[in-house]
Design a protein around this motif. Structure first.
Motif, PDB file in Angstrom:
ATOM      1  N   TYR A   1       0.829  -1.214   0.000  1.00  0.00           N
ATOM      2  CA  TYR A   1       0.000   0.000   0.000  1.00  0.00           C
ATOM      3  C   TYR A   1       0.854   1.250   0.000  1.00  0.00           C
ATOM      4  O   TYR A   1       2.017   1.234   0.414  1.00  0.00           O
TER       5      TYR A   1
ATOM      6  N   ALA B   1       0.216   5.757   0.315  1.00  0.00           N
ATOM      7  CA  ALA B   1      -0.551   7.005   0.249  1.00  0.00           C
ATOM      8  C   ALA B   1       0.129   7.915  -0.768  1.00  0.00           C
ATOM      9  O   ALA B   1       1.153   7.554  -1.359  1.00  0.00           O
TER      10      ALA B   1
ATOM     11  N   THR C   1      -1.547  12.580   2.292  1.00  0.00           N
ATOM     12  CA  THR C   1      -1.129  11.727   3.415  1.00  0.00           C
ATOM     13  C   THR C   1      -1.407  12.443   4.740  1.00  0.00           C
ATOM     14  O   THR C   1      -1.501  13.670   4.785  1.00  0.00           O
ATOM     15  N   GLY C   2      -1.575  11.643   5.797  1.00  0.00           N
ATOM     16  CA  GLY C   2      -1.730  12.219   7.136  1.00  0.00           C
ATOM     17  C   GLY C   2      -3.110  12.738   7.456  1.00  0.00           C
ATOM     18  O   GLY C   2      -3.280  13.550   8.355  1.00  0.00           O
TER      19      GLY C   2
ATOM     20  N   THR D   1      -5.927   4.733   6.702  1.00  0.00           N
ATOM     21  CA  THR D   1      -6.477   3.911   7.791  1.00  0.00           C
ATOM     22  C   THR D   1      -7.884   3.448   7.412  1.00  0.00           C
ATOM     23  O   THR D   1      -8.226   2.268   7.528  1.00  0.00           O
TER      24      THR D   1
ATOM     25  N   ASN E   1       9.943   2.214   9.200  1.00  0.00           N
ATOM     26  CA  ASN E   1       8.780   2.823   8.549  1.00  0.00           C
ATOM     27  C   ASN E   1       7.669   3.058   9.583  1.00  0.00           C
ATOM     28  O   ASN E   1       6.660   2.344   9.629  1.00  0.00           O
TER      29      ASN E   1
ATOM     30  N   ARG F   1       2.461   2.338  12.430  1.00  0.00           N
ATOM     31  CA  ARG F   1       1.311   2.933  13.146  1.00  0.00           C
ATOM     32  C   ARG F   1       0.001   2.582  12.443  1.00  0.00           C
ATOM     33  O   ARG F   1      -1.007   2.297  13.078  1.00  0.00           O
TER      34      ARG F   1
END
Ligand SMILES: CC(C)(COP(=O)(O)OP(=O)(O)OC[C@H]1O[C@@H](n2cnc3c(N)ncnc32)[C@H](O)[C@@H]1OP(=O)(O)O)[C@@H](O)C(=O)NCCC(=O)NCCS
Length: 187
Positions: A97, A99, A104-105, A110, A137, A142
């Motif tokens: 995967y 982003a 991103t962020g 998610t 990473n 996370r």
């Protein structure tokens, strides 16, 4: 891209299959995201020939290719693949995967990865998904931790990325962990 092509919808994003028509949008996103992706994922060519071959890979039963799109407007904000799908009583697949730099962020990955995991454990009949992640990473670790993946192993020099063989941690999730009934392995 019409809303009807979405396979599953979340509050802000939805997933659909990648198609050749996505090439120009994906090529621009890959260009803007080169620094974000390196050294975590192999660089991908987006010439028409290379992209056609890449999309054709997902015609095989062993590979599924999705894009994560904003429900409002349909812009692509991420790509998620399930590679190396094994059936025969194992029913597992390997996630890849990424982003893109401009989006991103925001939590879109998610939400999108949660949709793909649910789709894999229901519509695709898979029982186990793994993600192989370099120990440094942090954003990727996370991400899978938020979704309930567990660390399940360490593989030195596992994948060649950005000019070097990189160590990876293996993170896994099974269907039961996210409330899906385990199949009998006959699917
Ligand atoms: C790994 C990767 C996909 C994670 O993407 P991401 O954009 O961080 O993931 P999300 O879209 O879910 O965003 C999560 C972040 O948004 C934040 N966020 C901001 N607004 C949010 C909102 N409204 N809702 C949820 N999260 C929000 C979260 O707090 C989280 O930040 P944190 O990681 O600092 O805790 C991305 O870093 C990437 O593409 N990396 C390069 C390629 C790569 O490493 N691929 C994986 C190889 S194993």
């Amino acid at each position: 891209m019409p809303d009807q092509s979405f396979l599953v919808r979340g509050p802000r994003v939805a997933i659909r299959r990648l198609s050749f028509q996505d090439r120009e949008e994906v090529a621009a996103l890959e260009r803007e995201s080169a620094a974000l992706h390196r050294p975590w994922v192999p660089a991908r060519e987006t010439t028409p020939e290379a992209f056609r071959a890449y999309v054709a890979k997902f015609d095989r039963p062993t590979h599924e290719g999705f894009v994560v799109c904003l429900r409002a407007g349909g812009a692509i904000v991420g790509g998620i693949n399930i590679n190396n799908i094994v059936r025969d009583g194992i029913h597992s697949g390997t996630l890849g995967y990424a982003a893109y730099a401009s989006t991103t962020g925001h939590g879109y990955m998610t939400e999108g990865l949660r949709l793909v995991v649910g789709y894999a454990f229901t519509e695709l009949g898979l029982h186990r998904l793994e993600a192989n992640i370099q120990p440094g990473n942090a954003a990727s670790i996370r991400l899978v931790e938020r979704l309930g993946f567990r660390r399940a192993g360490y593989f030195p020099r596992f994948q060649y990325v950005d000019g070097a063989w990189r160590d990876h941690e293996r993170w896994v999730i099974t269907a039961e962990a996210v409330g899906h009934a385990a199949g009998d392995g006959s699917g």
